[in-house]
Write an enzyme that holds these catalytic residues in place. Sequence first.
Site, PDB file in Angstrom:
ATOM      1  N   GLY A  74      -1.606 -25.046   0.390  1.00 53.82           N
ATOM      2  CA  GLY A  74      -1.686 -26.124  -0.596  1.00 53.82           C
ATOM      3  C   GLY A  74      -1.454 -25.633  -2.014  1.00 53.82           C
ATOM      4  O   GLY A  74      -0.771 -26.297  -2.808  1.00 53.82           O
ATOM      5  N   ASN A 155     -11.022 -33.672  -3.387  1.00 47.59           N
ATOM      6  CA  ASN A 155     -11.677 -32.762  -2.441  1.00 47.59           C
ATOM      7  C   ASN A 155     -13.192 -32.737  -2.571  1.00 47.59           C
ATOM      8  O   ASN A 155     -13.899 -32.423  -1.623  1.00 47.59           O
ATOM      9  CB  ASN A 155     -11.112 -31.343  -2.597  1.00 47.59           C
ATOM     10  CG  ASN A 155     -10.998 -30.905  -4.039  1.00 47.59           C
ATOM     11  OD1 ASN A 155     -10.373 -31.577  -4.852  1.00 47.59           O
ATOM     12  ND2 ASN A 155     -11.614 -29.798  -4.373  1.00 47.59           N
ATOM     13  N   GLN A 183      -6.001 -33.008   0.885  1.00 48.25           N
ATOM     14  CA  GLN A 183      -7.233 -33.481   1.536  1.00 48.25           C
ATOM     15  C   GLN A 183      -7.014 -34.689   2.430  1.00 48.25           C
ATOM     16  O   GLN A 183      -7.755 -34.892   3.383  1.00 48.25           O
ATOM     17  CB  GLN A 183      -8.306 -33.819   0.498  1.00 48.25           C
ATOM     18  CG  GLN A 183      -9.002 -32.594  -0.074  1.00 48.25           C
ATOM     19  CD  GLN A 183      -9.741 -31.752   0.967  1.00 48.25           C
ATOM     20  OE1 GLN A 183     -10.102 -32.213   2.050  1.00 48.25           O
ATOM     21  NE2 GLN A 183      -9.969 -30.492   0.643  1.00 48.25           N
ATOM     22  N   SER A 203      -1.533 -28.875   3.500  1.00 51.15           N
ATOM     23  CA  SER A 203      -2.013 -27.532   3.852  1.00 51.15           C
ATOM     24  C   SER A 203      -2.642 -27.579   5.238  1.00 51.15           C
ATOM     25  O   SER A 203      -3.568 -28.365   5.482  1.00 51.15           O
ATOM     26  CB  SER A 203      -3.050 -27.096   2.813  1.00 51.15           C
ATOM     27  OG  SER A 203      -3.594 -25.852   3.180  1.00 51.15           O
ATOM     28  N   THR A 241      10.433 -14.373   4.442  1.00 54.25           N
ATOM     29  CA  THR A 241      10.481 -14.612   5.888  1.00 54.25           C
ATOM     30  C   THR A 241       9.372 -15.580   6.293  1.00 54.25           C
ATOM     31  O   THR A 241       8.211 -15.389   5.930  1.00 54.25           O
ATOM     32  CB  THR A 241      10.328 -13.271   6.644  1.00 54.25           C
ATOM     33  OG1 THR A 241      11.382 -12.410   6.207  1.00 54.25           O
ATOM     34  CG2 THR A 241      10.389 -13.458   8.147  1.00 54.25           C
ATOM     35  N   CYS A 327     -13.405 -23.304  -3.894  1.00 53.51           N
ATOM     36  CA  CYS A 327     -12.742 -22.357  -4.787  1.00 53.51           C
ATOM     37  C   CYS A 327     -13.641 -22.004  -5.970  1.00 53.51           C
ATOM     38  O   CYS A 327     -13.338 -21.120  -6.739  1.00 53.51           O
ATOM     39  CB  CYS A 327     -11.430 -22.952  -5.314  1.00 53.51           C
ATOM     40  SG  CYS A 327     -10.443 -23.705  -4.028  1.00 53.51           S
TER      41      CYS A 327
HETATM   42  N1  PLP Z   1      -5.358 -29.313  -3.308  1.00 55.23           N
HETATM   43  C1  PLP Z   1      -6.508 -29.822  -2.857  1.00 55.23           C
HETATM   44  C2  PLP Z   1      -6.834 -31.246  -3.125  1.00 55.23           C
HETATM   45  C3  PLP Z   1      -7.395 -29.004  -2.154  1.00 55.23           C
HETATM   46  O1  PLP Z   1      -8.556 -29.532  -1.722  1.00 55.23           O
HETATM   47  C4  PLP Z   1      -7.064 -27.653  -1.916  1.00 55.23           C
HETATM   48  C5  PLP Z   1      -8.012 -26.760  -1.217  1.00 55.23           C
HETATM   49  O2  PLP Z   1      -9.197 -26.977  -1.197  1.00 55.23           O
HETATM   50  C6  PLP Z   1      -5.831 -27.180  -2.387  1.00 55.23           C
HETATM   51  C7  PLP Z   1      -5.010 -28.033  -3.083  1.00 55.23           C
HETATM   52  C8  PLP Z   1      -5.414 -25.763  -2.138  1.00 55.23           C
HETATM   53  O3  PLP Z   1      -5.027 -25.582  -0.791  1.00 55.23           O
HETATM   54  P1  PLP Z   1      -5.010 -24.154  -0.100  1.00 55.23           P
HETATM   55  O4  PLP Z   1      -6.418 -23.776   0.191  1.00 55.23           O
HETATM   56  O5  PLP Z   1      -4.205 -24.349   1.150  1.00 55.23           O
HETATM   57  O6  PLP Z   1      -4.326 -23.219  -1.042  1.00 55.23           O
END
Ligand code: PLP
Length: 389
Positions: A74, A155, A183, A203, A241, A327
């Site tokens: 993502g 999220n 999400q 993702s 790749t 995160c």
């Molecule tokens: N965007 C949203 C709304 C998300 O909730 C997240 C991950 O929590 C991401 C982007 C990032 O995705 P990834 O963990 O695959 O890098």
Amino acid sequence: MKRSTPIYLDYNATTPVRREVRDAMRPFEEVHFGNPSSMHAFGRETRAAIDGARETLAGILGARAHEIVFTSGGTESDNLAVLGAARARASGGRHLITAATEHHAVLHAFDYLKSHEGFDVTVLPVDESGRVRPGDLFRALQPDTTLVSLMTANNETGALHPVLEIGAALRERGILFHMDAVQSFGKQRIDVRDFSVDLLSISAHKFYGPKGVGALYVRSGLPLTPTVVGGFHENQRRAGTENVAAIVGMAKAAELAPWKQEDQRLFGLTEKLWNGLSARIGGVHRNGHPSERLGNTLNVSFEDCDGENLLINFDLEGIAVSSGSACMVGSVQPSHVLAAMGVPETLARATVRFSLGLATRDTDVATVIDKAPAIVARVREHSGKAWTS
Ligand code: PLP
């Protein structure tokens, strides 16, 4: 003493890989290992697998195969959409729009464009339920606006932006629209033809696929400046790749995605959870929209609690929850999402996100409702603010 199985309520952070997905991936880890760019039979075999996965995903999204770019997840999809589209369109305008509650994969890409490349960025406010008001967006548009990026679902709170209405208005004005659907894809059905969308991120690990793989839908003919350069992979839009097994797994996971029926089941369970918590515990507040939301997500603030302490105490009782965005772990900053919604800092710091998924049962919700009052009381006692209700 036998410990009961922990209850996992952090599906917005990540999901387990489904058995069928693992089975689909295994041959590409063990037997079919050729580089898909190789001309020989080993390469042709894995190239065919990638082509098949691209067809499958495109079909599910209502897109055409050449509109799908495989990425590492993502974050990369969001980066490629925002950086790639803004840069490719820069000669036509340098004004960009996003919202305060977006994921950092989007927000930091905009920050970068602003601070390093001189783009003009408008960050829209949200209402108290975490949704952008279309009127605010329309007023922010300028003659040189080239790109708007909004998430379909948040999220942390599950709140849904009114992307249908916004997409249609932007298409009329020729402004590019990126949706971060990381999400919502897998939870709610998304057909790109319904949304007037130009770029859309997904993702795999959010919908029971493997980690480290994602995709970006790029509307046919849209110029995009690559963010990863090297070989000519992915139609020169993303070098490197391809992770064949992960791509095959993502397509399988998308095929099996539970979609609407499951979203409705989980909507019922999160309502039950909220009703149970608010009936038994005083000083609780629900963050987000009560109905315009992902069914699986419930975000609750508990007055006079410390969020990390809450998390630890839920964990000690065998309940895995999150304080907001995964995160942000290790960071003491309160959630930028709740701050943008006007939640006071002390409450924002006292927040738990419950995100439910495929394995969540009625009995799990009942257990959380049972255990939560004692957990919250303990945390409040620790903070020196015992409650009587
Ligand atoms: N965007 C949203 C709304 C998300 O909730 C997240 C991950 O929590 C991401 C982007 C990032 O995705 P990834 O963990 O695959 O890098």
